[in-house]
Motif scaffolding. Structure first.
Motif, mmCIF file in Angstrom:
data_model
loop_
_atom_site.group_PDB
_atom_site.id
_atom_site.type_symbol
_atom_site.label_atom_id
_atom_site.label_comp_id
_atom_site.label_asym_id
_atom_site.label_seq_id
_atom_site.Cartn_x
_atom_site.Cartn_y
_atom_site.Cartn_z
ATOM 1 N N UNK A 7 -14.467 -8.837 -27.263
ATOM 2 C CA UNK A 7 -14.282 -8.781 -25.820
ATOM 3 C C UNK A 7 -13.623 -7.454 -25.443
ATOM 4 N N UNK A 8 -14.095 -6.863 -24.351
ATOM 5 C CA UNK A 8 -13.480 -5.653 -23.822
ATOM 6 C C UNK A 8 -12.750 -5.942 -22.532
ATOM 7 N N UNK A 9 -11.657 -5.210 -22.301
ATOM 8 C CA UNK A 9 -10.898 -5.352 -21.062
ATOM 9 C C UNK A 9 -10.839 -3.985 -20.381
ATOM 10 N N UNK A 10 -11.317 -3.905 -19.153
ATOM 11 C CA UNK A 10 -11.231 -2.703 -18.343
ATOM 12 C C UNK A 10 -10.087 -2.900 -17.360
ATOM 13 N N UNK A 11 -9.103 -2.011 -17.367
ATOM 14 C CA UNK A 11 -7.945 -2.203 -16.505
ATOM 15 C C UNK A 11 -7.224 -0.919 -16.210
ATOM 16 N N UNK A 12 -6.116 -1.026 -15.478
ATOM 17 C CA UNK A 12 -5.269 0.136 -15.215
ATOM 18 C C UNK A 12 -4.520 0.506 -16.491
ATOM 19 N N UNK A 13 -3.938 1.688 -16.479
ATOM 20 C CA UNK A 13 -3.144 2.114 -17.636
ATOM 21 C C UNK A 13 -2.020 1.130 -17.911
ATOM 22 N N UNK A 14 -1.411 0.607 -16.846
ATOM 23 C CA UNK A 14 -0.306 -0.332 -17.017
ATOM 24 C C UNK A 14 -0.731 -1.638 -17.650
ATOM 25 N N UNK A 15 -1.843 -2.184 -17.189
ATOM 26 C CA UNK A 15 -2.336 -3.443 -17.748
ATOM 27 C C UNK A 15 -2.738 -3.271 -19.208
ATOM 28 N N UNK A 16 -3.434 -2.193 -19.519
ATOM 29 C CA UNK A 16 -3.897 -1.975 -20.893
ATOM 30 C C UNK A 16 -2.721 -1.705 -21.827
ATOM 31 N N UNK A 17 -1.774 -0.878 -21.408
ATOM 32 C CA UNK A 17 -0.630 -0.558 -22.282
ATOM 33 C C UNK A 17 0.259 -1.767 -22.518
ATOM 34 N N UNK A 18 0.267 -2.716 -21.579
ATOM 35 C CA UNK A 18 1.088 -3.920 -21.742
ATOM 36 C C UNK A 18 0.537 -4.846 -22.821
ATOM 37 N N UNK A 19 -0.736 -4.697 -23.168
ATOM 38 C CA UNK A 19 -1.402 -5.553 -24.148
ATOM 39 C C UNK A 19 -1.435 -7.025 -23.724
ATOM 40 N N UNK A 20 -1.267 -7.274 -22.430
ATOM 41 C CA UNK A 20 -1.170 -8.660 -21.960
ATOM 42 C C UNK A 20 -2.426 -9.468 -22.257
ATOM 43 N N UNK A 21 -3.581 -8.892 -22.034
ATOM 44 C CA UNK A 21 -4.814 -9.630 -22.316
ATOM 45 C C UNK A 21 -4.967 -9.897 -23.803
ATOM 46 N N UNK A 22 -4.731 -8.873 -24.610
ATOM 47 C CA UNK A 22 -4.870 -9.043 -26.057
ATOM 48 C C UNK A 22 -3.916 -10.121 -26.576
ATOM 49 N N UNK A 23 -2.684 -10.102 -26.097
ATOM 50 C CA UNK A 23 -1.687 -11.069 -26.562
ATOM 51 C C UNK A 23 -2.040 -12.483 -26.122
ATOM 52 N N UNK B 24 0.811 -1.224 0.000
ATOM 53 C CA UNK B 24 0.000 0.000 0.000
ATOM 54 C C UNK B 24 0.841 1.269 0.000
ATOM 55 N N UNK B 25 2.027 1.204 0.579
ATOM 56 C CA UNK B 25 2.860 2.404 0.658
ATOM 57 C C UNK B 25 3.310 2.869 -0.722
ATOM 58 N N UNK B 26 3.358 1.956 -1.689
ATOM 59 C CA UNK B 26 3.835 2.317 -3.034
ATOM 60 C C UNK B 26 2.750 2.191 -4.093
ATOM 61 N N UNK B 27 1.516 1.949 -3.651
ATOM 62 C CA UNK B 27 0.374 1.865 -4.579
ATOM 63 C C UNK B 27 -0.023 3.284 -5.019
ATOM 64 N N UNK B 28 -0.638 3.375 -6.209
ATOM 65 C CA UNK B 28 -0.983 2.300 -7.142
ATOM 66 C C UNK B 28 0.166 1.970 -8.089
ATOM 67 N N UNK B 29 0.133 0.767 -8.638
ATOM 68 C CA UNK B 29 1.141 0.333 -9.600
ATOM 69 C C UNK B 29 0.752 0.673 -11.042
ATOM 70 N N UNK B 30 -0.527 0.952 -11.267
ATOM 71 C CA UNK B 30 -1.059 1.025 -12.628
ATOM 72 C C UNK B 30 -0.393 2.018 -13.551
ATOM 73 N N UNK B 31 0.154 3.110 -13.016
ATOM 74 C CA UNK B 31 0.776 4.131 -13.855
ATOM 75 C C UNK B 31 2.297 4.030 -13.873
#
Length: 277
Positions: A121-137, A40-47
């Motif tokens: 299919x749509x994916x709702x996520x943090x900026x980090x998850x979406x920019x990684x394209x992990x779900x799409x890949x 929690x001290x270093x959250x959020x990770x998404x950006x």
């Protein structure tokens, strides 16, 4: 590495969101011991950058190993997207070859083809998850005929973390992102909640979601995947302690985590503060 007689399943998240995964573990697999760590001290990770997320996640995994966990679940989509593969391929062989680290993206992807009818299919996520394209890949690997659209929702985690998920501000940001992703691809019939915080916004999301669209939350599926993993890997299952206990660690205020954790899990939570490095 410190050796302990307890061998809980480690559950890691950047903050509170992973508690939605832990809740399903406790429902489906209550016999095991669990150790939850929230950074929690270093959250959020998404950006944060790939490099920073990887380093923070590696430190957290090492901490859970030192606490006796032979198996760690990254109950965080950003960490799963940006750090899991490197930890599995590079770090584990060097400092913990007998231990394992699993994520939440692959189990989600494996069932999505059976849910979507339109194959959009749509994916709702943090900026980090979406920019990684992990779900799409990952989806393209298994189901190349599925079209995947990602939508970064940067305000959703702060709304949940600050207990504002029922506020009018939450309505604005939920509706904004749902309208945007569905205008981009009107054929979407399945939306993946690609962040473990987002189940806390489920009521708001359903309010603005058109009929006929399936909202897919990860928790139950990840728990089922863990159960299946343990049945297929008796060498790991036999190493896990089974007293039905749960401990909570946080890198920030133990009192604050205990209060929020109680809301997430609907039962009293007592956390301990820990430093990871």
């Amino acid at each position: 590495m410190q050796i302990k007689s307890e061998a809980p399943i480690g559950v890691f998240d950047s903050g509170y969101g992973g508690l939605t995964i832990l809740r399903e573990f406790l429902n489906l697999l209550p016999q095991y011991d669990y150790l939850y760590l929230g950074d929690n001290a270093r959250a959020p990770y998404g950006t944060r950058s790939f490099e920073v997320v990887y380093e923070f996640t590696r430190q957290a995994v090492q901490t859970l190993f030192e606490q006796g966990c032979p198996l760690v679940i990254l109950a965080c989509n950003t960490a799963s997207a940006k750090a899991l593969r490197t930890i599995q391929q590079h770090d584990l062989p060097r400092f913990a070859p007998e231990n394992r680290v699993l994520g939440v993206i692959r189990p989600t992807v494996e069932v999505i083809n059976s849910i979507s009818r339109t194959k959009h299919v749509g994916v709702l996520g943090t900026a980090g998850t979406i920019s990684s394209q992990s779900y799409a890949l990952e989806i393209k690997k298994l189901f190349p005929d599925i079209t995947v659209t990602g939508e970064a929702c940067p305000m959703w985690v702060p709304l949940v973390e600050n207990n504002e998920s029922h506020s009018p501000g939450a309505d604005y940001f939920v509706k904004k992102h749902l309208d945007h992703i569905l205008s981009f691809d009107p054929q979407i019939d399945t939306l993946i909640l690609g962040c473990t915080h987002y189940p806390l916004l489920t009521d708001k999301i359903r309010r603005y979601l058109p009929e006929g669209i399936t909202l897919f939350s990860q928790g139950r599926r990840v728990a089922e995947s863990l159960k299946d993993y343990l049945s297929r890997h008796p060498e790991m299952e036999s190493r896990l302690s089974k007293q039905g206990s749960v401990r909570f660690l946080t890198t920030e205020s133990a009192a604050k985590f205990s209060e929020a954790g109680t809301l997430f899990l609907n039962h009293p939570v007592e956390a301990e503060q820990i430093a990871i490095r």
